[in-house]
Design a protein around this motif. Sequence first.
Motif, mmCIF file in Angstrom:
data_model
loop_
_atom_site.group_PDB
_atom_site.id
_atom_site.type_symbol
_atom_site.label_atom_id
_atom_site.label_comp_id
_atom_site.label_asym_id
_atom_site.label_seq_id
_atom_site.Cartn_x
_atom_site.Cartn_y
_atom_site.Cartn_z
ATOM 1 N N LEU A 93 42.508 42.451 35.792
ATOM 2 C CA LEU A 93 43.087 41.534 36.766
ATOM 3 C C LEU A 93 42.370 40.200 36.629
ATOM 4 C CD1 LEU A 93 43.394 43.394 40.226
ATOM 5 C CD2 LEU A 93 45.273 42.479 38.851
ATOM 6 N N THR A 94 43.091 39.134 36.970
ATOM 7 C CA THR A 94 42.463 37.818 37.045
ATOM 8 C C THR A 94 42.654 37.259 38.442
ATOM 9 O OG1 THR A 94 42.861 37.352 34.702
ATOM 10 C CG2 THR A 94 42.406 35.480 36.128
ATOM 11 N N LEU A 95 41.540 36.936 39.080
ATOM 12 C CA LEU A 95 41.569 36.267 40.375
ATOM 13 C C LEU A 95 41.478 34.764 40.146
ATOM 14 C CD1 LEU A 95 39.104 38.504 42.429
ATOM 15 C CD2 LEU A 95 41.560 38.799 42.051
ATOM 16 N N SER A 96 42.204 34.024 40.977
ATOM 17 C CA SER A 96 42.160 32.579 40.870
ATOM 18 C C SER A 96 41.903 31.973 42.240
ATOM 19 C CB SER A 96 43.476 32.040 40.300
ATOM 20 O OG SER A 96 43.396 30.658 40.055
ATOM 21 N N CYS A 97 41.188 30.870 42.262
ATOM 22 C CA CYS A 97 40.836 30.201 43.508
ATOM 23 C C CYS A 97 40.986 28.698 43.303
ATOM 24 C CB CYS A 97 39.405 30.559 43.892
ATOM 25 S SG CYS A 97 38.737 29.636 45.277
ATOM 26 N N THR A 98 41.755 28.076 44.169
ATOM 27 C CA THR A 98 41.894 26.622 44.146
ATOM 28 C C THR A 98 41.128 26.050 45.320
ATOM 29 O OG1 THR A 98 44.079 26.789 43.129
ATOM 30 C CG2 THR A 98 43.504 24.693 44.163
ATOM 31 N N THR A 99 40.265 25.090 45.042
ATOM 32 C CA THR A 99 39.438 24.514 46.096
ATOM 33 C C THR A 99 39.925 23.117 46.462
ATOM 34 O OG1 THR A 99 37.867 23.597 44.501
ATOM 35 C CG2 THR A 99 37.424 25.816 45.336
ATOM 36 N N SER A 100 39.613 22.730 47.691
ATOM 37 C CA SER A 100 39.953 21.388 48.159
ATOM 38 C C SER A 100 38.959 21.000 49.240
ATOM 39 C CB SER A 100 41.390 21.346 48.698
ATOM 40 O OG SER A 100 41.539 22.225 49.797
ATOM 41 N N ASN B 285 40.536 21.922 39.806
ATOM 42 C CA ASN B 285 39.724 22.440 40.924
ATOM 43 C C ASN B 285 39.945 23.934 41.141
ATOM 44 O OD1 ASN B 285 38.714 19.844 41.460
ATOM 45 N ND2 ASN B 285 40.509 19.363 42.692
ATOM 46 N N THR B 286 39.970 24.678 40.050
ATOM 47 C CA THR B 286 40.168 26.119 40.148
ATOM 48 C C THR B 286 38.983 26.869 39.560
ATOM 49 O OG1 THR B 286 41.356 26.174 38.045
ATOM 50 C CG2 THR B 286 42.685 25.948 40.039
ATOM 51 N N ILE B 287 38.763 28.045 40.118
ATOM 52 C CA ILE B 287 37.732 28.953 39.616
ATOM 53 C C ILE B 287 38.407 30.301 39.405
ATOM 54 C CG2 ILE B 287 35.483 30.026 40.042
ATOM 55 C CD1 ILE B 287 36.511 27.167 42.219
ATOM 56 N N ASP B 288 38.316 30.842 38.228
ATOM 57 C CA ASP B 288 38.936 32.114 37.909
ATOM 58 C C ASP B 288 37.885 33.195 37.687
ATOM 59 O OD1 ASP B 288 41.705 30.837 35.869
ATOM 60 O OD2 ASP B 288 41.388 30.898 38.033
ATOM 61 N N LEU B 289 38.288 34.429 37.920
ATOM 62 C CA LEU B 289 37.446 35.581 37.613
ATOM 63 C C LEU B 289 38.304 36.564 36.829
ATOM 64 C CD1 LEU B 289 34.617 36.862 38.050
ATOM 65 C CD2 LEU B 289 35.649 38.141 39.943
ATOM 66 N N GLN B 290 38.045 36.654 35.539
ATOM 67 C CA GLN B 290 38.727 37.611 34.681
ATOM 68 C C GLN B 290 37.970 38.925 34.762
ATOM 69 O OE1 GLN B 290 41.588 37.478 32.662
ATOM 70 N NE2 GLN B 290 41.187 39.668 32.381
ATOM 71 N N MET B 291 38.668 39.992 35.177
ATOM 72 C CA MET B 291 38.030 41.281 35.368
ATOM 73 C C MET B 291 38.651 42.292 34.414
ATOM 74 S SD MET B 291 37.791 41.357 39.549
ATOM 75 C CE MET B 291 39.568 41.453 39.744
ATOM 76 N N THR C 239 34.349 37.789 33.669
ATOM 77 C CA THR C 239 34.063 36.447 33.179
ATOM 78 C C THR C 239 34.518 35.424 34.211
ATOM 79 O OG1 THR C 239 34.386 37.146 30.873
ATOM 80 C CG2 THR C 239 34.427 34.778 31.331
ATOM 81 N N VAL C 240 33.600 34.551 34.617
ATOM 82 C CA VAL C 240 33.925 33.485 35.562
ATOM 83 C C VAL C 240 34.128 32.191 34.792
ATOM 84 C CG1 VAL C 240 31.483 32.931 36.012
ATOM 85 C CG2 VAL C 240 33.247 32.363 37.722
ATOM 86 N N SER C 241 35.117 31.425 35.225
ATOM 87 C CA SER C 241 35.384 30.149 34.571
ATOM 88 C C SER C 241 35.870 29.152 35.612
ATOM 89 C CB SER C 241 36.419 30.312 33.459
ATOM 90 O OG SER C 241 37.642 30.792 33.978
ATOM 91 N N ARG C 242 35.821 27.886 35.250
ATOM 92 C CA ARG C 242 36.285 26.860 36.172
ATOM 93 C C ARG C 242 37.038 25.785 35.409
ATOM 94 N NH1 ARG C 242 31.048 24.466 38.896
ATOM 95 N NH2 ARG C 242 32.442 22.854 39.674
ATOM 96 N N ASN C 243 38.007 25.191 36.057
ATOM 97 C CA ASN C 243 38.770 24.065 35.516
ATOM 98 C C ASN C 243 38.563 22.914 36.485
ATOM 99 O OD1 ASN C 243 40.825 22.147 35.041
ATOM 100 N ND2 ASN C 243 42.075 23.693 34.032
ATOM 101 N N ASN C 244 37.698 22.005 36.121
ATOM 102 C CA ASN C 244 37.345 20.924 37.041
ATOM 103 C C ASN C 244 38.546 20.027 37.352
ATOM 104 O OD1 ASN C 244 34.662 21.732 37.297
ATOM 105 N ND2 ASN C 244 34.063 20.599 35.476
#
Length: 116
Positions: A18-25, A76-82, A68-73
């Motif tokens: 699964l991949t979790l995604s998070c958009t920050t603001s 403004n997203t942070i993903d967690l590939q599980m 694996t954690v990653s971010r796209n500046n």
Amino acid sequence: QVQFVESGGGLVQAGGSLTLSCTTSGNIGSVNTNGWYRQRPGMKREWVATITDNGSRAYGDSVRGRFTVSRNNGANTIDLQMNALKPEDTAVYYCYAATRSGQHYYGQGTQVTVSS
């Protein structure tokens, strides 16, 4: 304040991915660390993974080598590939941000359930 929109949780069989995604603001310019925490049933919230603004990554012992954690500046997203998920990975996963001044923020959480 930092706000989060999390997505990607769900039900998966053991061994799956699964991949979790998070958009920050919000006040994201003050953030120097992002990541994920989780809370398993009957347990305290625990650290899963973090990534700093210079790209340094760190992982909890129970997920290292599988997540694996990653971010796209720009987005403004942070993903967690599980990958290679286990039933013991079943938890509510929370997006996380920490600021340079030491403030910590968590999202509302997204449920991940791994069936055996």
